[in-house]
Design an enzyme around this catalytic site. Structure first.
Site, PDB file in Angstrom:
ATOM      1  N   TYR A 140       0.824  -1.201   0.000  1.00 50.08           N
ATOM      2  CA  TYR A 140       0.000   0.000   0.000  1.00 50.08           C
ATOM      3  C   TYR A 140       0.865   1.261   0.000  1.00 50.08           C
ATOM      4  CZ  TYR A 140      -3.512  -3.408   1.560  1.00 50.08           C
ATOM      5  OH  TYR A 140      -4.339  -4.506   1.683  1.00 50.08           O
ATOM      6  N   HIS A 168      -0.025 -12.480   1.452  1.00 50.36           N
ATOM      7  CA  HIS A 168      -0.791 -11.504   0.678  1.00 50.36           C
ATOM      8  C   HIS A 168      -0.827 -11.834  -0.811  1.00 50.36           C
ATOM      9  CE1 HIS A 168      -1.523  -6.911  -0.124  1.00 50.36           C
ATOM     10  NE2 HIS A 168      -2.645  -7.611  -0.162  1.00 50.36           N
TER      11      HIS A 168
END
Length: 319
Positions: free
Chosen positions: A54, A136
């Site tokens: 992110y 992830h």
């Protein structure tokens, strides 16, 4: 607070999805990012989720700074492994995040890569431990799925035994790969994004029942399906793309029924996942104090059972 699986990590029903703090799609100022965390905290949020992906680490740095000074045992923080941040970015704009691409993401689900990823995250966060570490997006990486199960997961087990992390999870957008973490590992939690919402209930067929049978927990992300269920109108997005006409029409039908029961669509979308007992928390992206306050207010809306019943009768919810 709800405990995740067999771990001691506990999460609040409303979780702070911090991709927004990495300038997801649009820039967020440092002040607005800090104010969003403060407002979420004031509303009772004690679960915060981030990732190196992110904003090329910006989300982790901002979240760590915003939480600094708060008693460490009073909140739960999760981050993710699978992408390392290396020098040598393009120097242009980053794809998906309004940050300069001064580094590049490198897929790495190896044991060494996992340990390095956790160490790097701890440095950016300014913390000495991570409460939950998720594998992830292994489903998006060619051959990453098998390596993640074979190497990344055991590496996280070792880090858990060392006290560096508290709980292990996997976070993906697809249901089938997450089911493998329930059946083939002792993961405490799975994070399922976008697949258990008012528009897509695929996770309810087998993932959620399997988690319940095995005493594991599920965290749900993407309850607004990237925007369509927050404000259904032409141009709204679904899974980060322009929403098909059919789905827009379906969202508008759900909105009409919800409002006939006095419930805003956002409130129905946020409350829906909690109808399944395997769901421990719902993550919501918050980029300002106003958005944090709104999310808390929407979750607090009392949604009558009659609303869910009418949606089922109209064929808008899977029984």
């Amino acid at each position: 607070m709800r405990t995740l699986g067999g771990s001691r990590a506990a999460v609040s029903p409303l979780g702070f999805g911090a991709a927004t703090l990495g300038n997801l799609f649009a820039e967020v100022s440092d002040d607005d990012a800090h104010a969003a965390v403060d407002a979420a905290w004031a509303a009772g949020v004690r679960y915060f989720d981030t990732a190196p992906h992110y904003g090329l680490g910006l989300s982790e740095r901002r979240l760590g700074a915003a939480l600094r000074g708060r008693p460490r045992d009073t909140y739960t923080l999760s981050t993710k492994v699978g992408r390392l941040l290396e020098p040598g970015g393009s120097g242009g704009p980053d794809e998906g995040f309004a940050v300069p691409a001064d580094r590049r993401r490198v897929w790495d689900f190896s044991a060494d890569g996992v340990r390095r990823s956790v160490e790097d995250s701890l440095h950016r966060l300014g913390l000495d431990r991570i409460d939950v570490a998720y594998i992830h997006d292994a489903d998006e990486c060619a051959d990453g799925g098998e390596q993640a199960l074979r190497e990344a997961y055991p590496a996280l087990e070792r880090l858990r035994s060392e006290g560096v992390i508290g709980a292990i999870g996997a976070g993906m957008n697809q249901v089938a790969p997450l089911e493998r973490y329930l059946t083939e590992t002792d993961a405490d939690v799975v994070l399922c994004a976008g697949r258990y919402s008012l528009l897509d209930q695929r996770a309810g067929r087998s993932l959620l029942p399997e988690a319940l049978r095995r005493g594991r927990s599920v965290v749900i992300g993407g309850v607004f399906n990237s925007g369509l269920l927050a404000d259904p109108q032409p141009g709204a997005t679904y899974d980060y793309k322009a929403a098909p006409v059919e789905l827009l029409g379906r969202a508008l039908r759900i909105k009409k029924i919800a409002e006939a029961h006095g419930v805003p669509l956002r409130a129905a979308a946020l409350n829906f996942p909690f109808r399944h007992p395997a769901v421990a928390s719902v993550l919501v992206g918050m980029r300002s104090a106003a958005e944090a306050a709104d999310a808390a207010a929407m979750l607090a809306v009392d949604v009558p059972d009659e609303l869910w019943g009418e949606l089922r009768e109209e064929g808008l919810l899977t029984p």
